[in-house]
Design a protein around this motif. Sequence first.
Motif, PDB file in Angstrom:
ATOM      1  N   SER A   6      39.495  48.503  91.972  1.00 66.62           N
ATOM      2  CA  SER A   6      38.580  48.216  92.964  1.00 66.62           C
ATOM      3  C   SER A   6      38.830  46.790  93.936  1.00 66.62           C
ATOM      4  CB  SER A   6      37.027  48.200  92.575  1.00 66.62           C
ATOM      5  OG  SER A   6      36.922  47.098  91.503  1.00 66.62           O
ATOM      6  N   LYS A   7      39.260  45.711  92.986  1.00 62.92           N
ATOM      7  CA  LYS A   7      39.438  44.598  93.425  1.00 62.92           C
ATOM      8  C   LYS A   7      40.864  44.909  94.278  1.00 62.92           C
ATOM      9  CE  LYS A   7      40.583  39.645  92.442  1.00 62.92           C
ATOM     10  NZ  LYS A   7      40.774  39.265  93.590  1.00 62.92           N
ATOM     11  N   THR A   8      41.964  45.377  93.724  1.00 62.24           N
ATOM     12  CA  THR A   8      43.460  45.482  94.248  1.00 62.24           C
ATOM     13  C   THR A   8      43.226  45.988  95.672  1.00 62.24           C
ATOM     14  OG1 THR A   8      44.436  45.475  92.307  1.00 62.24           O
ATOM     15  CG2 THR A   8      45.542  46.256  94.115  1.00 62.24           C
ATOM     16  N   TYR A   9      42.519  47.236  95.984  1.00 63.56           N
ATOM     17  CA  TYR A   9      42.599  48.078  97.042  1.00 63.56           C
ATOM     18  C   TYR A   9      41.571  47.633  97.896  1.00 63.56           C
ATOM     19  CZ  TYR A   9      45.347  51.702  94.925  1.00 63.56           C
ATOM     20  OH  TYR A   9      46.197  52.416  94.257  1.00 63.56           O
ATOM     21  N   GLY A  10      40.489  46.949  97.549  1.00 66.78           N
ATOM     22  CA  GLY A  10      39.195  46.177  98.269  1.00 66.78           C
ATOM     23  C   GLY A  10      39.817  45.007  98.982  1.00 66.78           C
ATOM     24  N   ASP A  11      40.600  44.368  98.156  1.00 66.90           N
ATOM     25  CA  ASP A  11      41.114  43.032  98.747  1.00 66.90           C
ATOM     26  C   ASP A  11      42.076  43.383  99.862  1.00 66.90           C
ATOM     27  OD1 ASP A  11      39.805  40.911  97.353  1.00 66.90           O
ATOM     28  OD2 ASP A  11      41.234  40.741  95.732  1.00 66.90           O
ATOM     29  N   MET A  79      46.432  56.396  99.589  1.00 64.63           N
ATOM     30  CA  MET A  79      47.260  55.714  98.714  1.00 64.63           C
ATOM     31  C   MET A  79      46.451  55.818  97.290  1.00 64.63           C
ATOM     32  SD  MET A  79      48.244  51.553  98.510  1.00 64.63           S
ATOM     33  CE  MET A  79      48.733  51.835 100.243  1.00 64.63           C
ATOM     34  N   ILE A  80      44.976  55.578  97.463  1.00 62.28           N
ATOM     35  CA  ILE A  80      44.292  55.628  96.039  1.00 62.28           C
ATOM     36  C   ILE A  80      44.272  57.423  95.656  1.00 62.28           C
ATOM     37  CG2 ILE A  80      41.889  56.064  95.610  1.00 62.28           C
ATOM     38  CD1 ILE A  80      41.066  53.875  97.746  1.00 62.28           C
ATOM     39  N   VAL A  81      44.363  58.027  96.345  1.00 66.16           N
ATOM     40  CA  VAL A  81      44.713  59.643  96.097  1.00 66.16           C
ATOM     41  C   VAL A  81      45.757  59.850  95.309  1.00 66.16           C
ATOM     42  CG1 VAL A  81      44.866  62.129  96.582  1.00 66.16           C
ATOM     43  CG2 VAL A  81      42.924  60.757  97.558  1.00 66.16           C
ATOM     44  N   ASP A  82      47.000  59.177  95.979  1.00 62.80           N
ATOM     45  CA  ASP A  82      48.435  59.290  95.467  1.00 62.80           C
ATOM     46  C   ASP A  82      48.489  58.586  94.115  1.00 62.80           C
ATOM     47  OD1 ASP A  82      51.174  59.874  95.841  1.00 62.80           O
ATOM     48  OD2 ASP A  82      51.597  57.883  96.225  1.00 62.80           O
ATOM     49  N   LYS A  83      47.735  57.423  93.937  1.00 63.44           N
ATOM     50  CA  LYS A  83      48.029  56.795  92.820  1.00 63.44           C
ATOM     51  C   LYS A  83      46.878  57.154  91.394  1.00 63.44           C
ATOM     52  CE  LYS A  83      50.970  53.634  94.428  1.00 63.44           C
ATOM     53  NZ  LYS A  83      52.415  53.683  94.053  1.00 63.44           N
ATOM     54  N   GLY A  84      46.236  58.199  91.867  1.00 61.52           N
ATOM     55  CA  GLY A  84      45.524  58.919  90.954  1.00 61.52           C
ATOM     56  C   GLY A  84      44.095  58.186  90.656  1.00 61.52           C
ATOM     57  N   HIS A  85      43.624  57.399  91.597  1.00 60.68           N
ATOM     58  CA  HIS A  85      42.415  56.590  91.329  1.00 60.68           C
ATOM     59  C   HIS A  85      41.176  56.989  92.173  1.00 60.68           C
ATOM     60  CE1 HIS A  85      44.708  53.802  88.877  1.00 60.68           C
ATOM     61  NE2 HIS A  85      45.542  53.502  89.927  1.00 60.68           N
ATOM     62  N   PHE A  86      41.395  58.581  92.575  1.00 64.31           N
ATOM     63  CA  PHE A  86      40.130  58.640  93.624  1.00 64.31           C
ATOM     64  C   PHE A  86      38.887  58.620  92.939  1.00 64.31           C
ATOM     65  CE2 PHE A  86      37.198  61.567  95.786  1.00 64.31           C
ATOM     66  CZ  PHE A  86      37.477  61.088  96.949  1.00 64.31           C
ATOM     67  N   GLU A  87      38.573  58.757  91.469  1.00 64.39           N
ATOM     68  CA  GLU A  87      37.413  58.537  90.687  1.00 64.39           C
ATOM     69  C   GLU A  87      36.923  57.043  90.977  1.00 64.39           C
ATOM     70  OE1 GLU A  87      40.376  58.974  88.524  1.00 64.39           O
ATOM     71  OE2 GLU A  87      40.361  60.840  89.607  1.00 64.39           O
ATOM     72  N   GLN A  88      37.541  56.041  91.461  1.00 64.50           N
ATOM     73  CA  GLN A  88      37.027  54.794  91.671  1.00 64.50           C
ATOM     74  C   GLN A  88      36.858  54.517  93.021  1.00 64.50           C
ATOM     75  OE1 GLN A  88      40.247  53.977  89.376  1.00 64.50           O
ATOM     76  NE2 GLN A  88      39.065  54.065  87.470  1.00 64.50           N
ATOM     77  N   VAL A  89      37.065  55.230  94.009  1.00 62.31           N
ATOM     78  CA  VAL A  89      37.053  55.149  95.450  1.00 62.31           C
ATOM     79  C   VAL A  89      35.703  54.435  95.886  1.00 62.31           C
ATOM     80  CG1 VAL A  89      36.026  57.332  96.122  1.00 62.31           C
ATOM     81  CG2 VAL A  89      37.581  55.970  97.790  1.00 62.31           C
ATOM     82  N   SER A  91      33.800  52.400  93.842  1.00 61.45           N
ATOM     83  CA  SER A  91      33.777  51.016  93.489  1.00 61.45           C
ATOM     84  C   SER A  91      34.678  50.262  94.402  1.00 61.45           C
ATOM     85  CB  SER A  91      34.291  50.964  92.058  1.00 61.45           C
ATOM     86  OG  SER A  91      35.518  51.147  91.869  1.00 61.45           O
ATOM     87  N   VAL A  92      35.833  50.922  94.913  1.00 60.68           N
ATOM     88  CA  VAL A  92      36.731  50.181  95.911  1.00 60.68           C
ATOM     89  C   VAL A  92      36.076  49.757  96.991  1.00 60.68           C
ATOM     90  CG1 VAL A  92      38.696  50.324  97.603  1.00 60.68           C
ATOM     91  CG2 VAL A  92      38.717  51.291  95.100  1.00 60.68           C
TER      92      VAL A  92
END
Length: 188
Positions: A6-11, A79-89, A91-92
């Motif tokens: 969340s910090k990486t993508y949010g920032d 990018m979030i989907v590509d990296k497999g992090h959609f569950e954390q969208v 929180s981002v």
Amino acid sequence: MAKLVSKTYGDALFEVALEKKQLDEFLDEVKAAQTAIEENKELFKLMSHPKIVKEEKIKIITDIFTGKVSEELVGLLRMIVDKGHFEQVDSVFTYFIDEVKEYKNIGTAYVTSAMELSDAQKAAVEKRLLETTKYVKFEMHYDVDSELIGGMVIRIGDRVVDSSVRTKLYDLTRELSKIQLKAGECAS
């Protein structure tokens, strides 16, 4: 890990919004996208399904959001989907919203009182918070907990001010038990 995501993508999104001088626009888009995803449970299930390939998930996100939000936000979602992090969208998005609020000196206060506060009391609480913090505006959230007996608990970020009667009674009970223990030790 989730906090790092969340910090990486949010920032990253925050920096782009600042760079483009579109903080308010990005904030509105993120809130709208967050609501759309929250309200559409099927989309979340689809994006989390292990048998749907990543490319198909990216296409779905692109089709849904292109033209409705900025290219930057669509790119971030891809990018979030590509990296497999959609569950954390979520929180981002929450992290980004909190960053924007902090940047604009907008605080979020959670006030719990023993009984419902009147509008005048709510205004007085907000006025006092504005006077005693760095914030220029507050998003106020009120809740009632009759177990507090009286007083209130105010939480802003990780700071808590607890002036409830319940806590004062608990503290008094602890102090009295310490005194009783010391008195018992002296008698021995």
